[in-house]
Design an enzyme around this catalytic site. Sequence first.
Site, mmCIF file in Angstrom:
data_model
loop_
_atom_site.group_PDB
_atom_site.id
_atom_site.type_symbol
_atom_site.label_atom_id
_atom_site.label_comp_id
_atom_site.label_asym_id
_atom_site.label_seq_id
_atom_site.Cartn_x
_atom_site.Cartn_y
_atom_site.Cartn_z
ATOM 1 N N GLU A 189 0.840 -1.200 0.000
ATOM 2 C CA GLU A 189 0.000 0.000 0.000
ATOM 3 C C GLU A 189 0.874 1.249 0.000
ATOM 4 O OE1 GLU A 189 -0.474 2.292 2.648
ATOM 5 O OE2 GLU A 189 0.723 1.324 4.196
ATOM 6 N N LYS A 190 0.344 2.325 -0.581
ATOM 7 C CA LYS A 190 1.047 3.606 -0.607
ATOM 8 C C LYS A 190 0.572 4.434 0.585
ATOM 9 C CE LYS A 190 1.840 7.737 -3.388
ATOM 10 N NZ LYS A 190 1.372 8.643 -2.316
ATOM 11 N N SER A 191 1.394 4.520 1.605
ATOM 12 C CA SER A 191 1.017 5.249 2.818
ATOM 13 C C SER A 191 0.999 6.751 2.563
ATOM 14 C CB SER A 191 2.012 4.954 3.950
ATOM 15 O OG SER A 191 2.112 3.576 4.182
ATOM 16 N N ASP B 177 -3.213 6.085 0.000
ATOM 17 C CA ASP B 177 -3.794 6.686 -1.203
ATOM 18 C C ASP B 177 -3.342 5.987 -2.480
ATOM 19 O OD1 ASP B 177 -1.201 7.556 -1.119
ATOM 20 O OD2 ASP B 177 -1.637 9.676 -1.429
ATOM 21 N N GLY B 178 -3.170 4.666 -2.394
ATOM 22 C CA GLY B 178 -2.825 3.943 -3.609
ATOM 23 C C GLY B 178 -1.982 2.722 -3.337
#
Length: 402
Positions: free
Chosen positions: A65-67, A219-220
């Site tokens: 995950e993109k933190s 967010d991604g």
Amino acid sequence: MEQPGPITDIAKPGIKAPRDLAISLREEVARILGRSSIGFPGAQPVSFARKHLEELRREDYYVCEKSDGIRYLLYLTVDEEGQEVQYLIDRKNDYWFLPRNSMHFPMPNDIQAFHRGTIIDGELVMDTVPGTNGRKEPRFLVFDLLALDDKAELLNKPLDKRLGYFSAYIYEPYKKLLQQFPQEIPFMAFKVEMKRMELSYGIETMFREVIPALKHDSDGLIFTCRTTPYHFGTDPHILKWKAPHENTLDFRMRLNFPLVQATEAELDEGFPEQFTDYDSVPQAELYVFCGNDGPGGSKYELFPDPLYIAEDEWETLKALGDPLQDRVVECCLDAENRWRLFRFRDDKNEANHTSTVSSVMASIRDGVSDQELLSAATAIKESWKIRAQKRKEQQQQQQPKH
């Protein structure tokens, strides 16, 4: 003097090193990594485009995950007295000293000894602690390792090997330390965790299990190639995916305030015939960074679309009382395709480079939705399995026959 304990502001996680010390530390890090440049060595992703679906089918990638935190390199070193110290290095290449005794990273077989000349890549986030009415705790989420104990040979190893070294030599001894001395945890600057990685076809697991269980914003997704070495600067094998409508860009904002004619009453009060109206909503221009390749050798180029600021937004911005001119701002497109202010990016020295802007705009125009990613997972998995089987057969052929 700062006291040990959890940091409260991830944008200012310690004591910022003064200029002379920062230069010395940059030279140290460059020496460890075998670089001539003393610039920020961290790898940077490219925006995910439709062509990258084929890349995921062709090569082995991990996904995490993109933190929505702040990217740092964690530098483990020693001071002039030989004492253990740590610095967080931000994207501006500033060094933030963590209060002494607020962290300890023991060696595998000696809890008193510590790592030095070690550079860890990760992201600092604030996790919301369940059942505490919103209390936040800092976490450093690790996703790569550049150097271990003054050795940078790791840079040329594949990602899974780099993460394996981090786990065996740094993370496992660190976890044992926490188990043996839990009373020290409240005095630590932050907790360290390894970011959960899935094989690239584990996209459904990321969307259905990992992201919903996070204690911080995300967010991604980030896809990182398993087989390639660590790459300083922009790495075409690290892919940053966001839903097309969530893509953002960092611009430099310049405000042009309107000139207004003074009324008769204002003229009577001594106002000039024309004056700048700082109360009305200004025209907000957005600029992209182009090094020295801009028009006339300028560092900046005007982006074709302006920033839209509504009346109520402008009132909020004025009430902040902060300087607004020339700040780096993160912007997103609204439903009417207008660029809107999302947040200030004071953690960045520059707006996005023109090449990044082109890449993100391509992602927006030709973006890949979450459903398309999920649909591609089966083919990605089949290709991965075929490559894994071929590697297994090659290894068997290379084994000596008795």
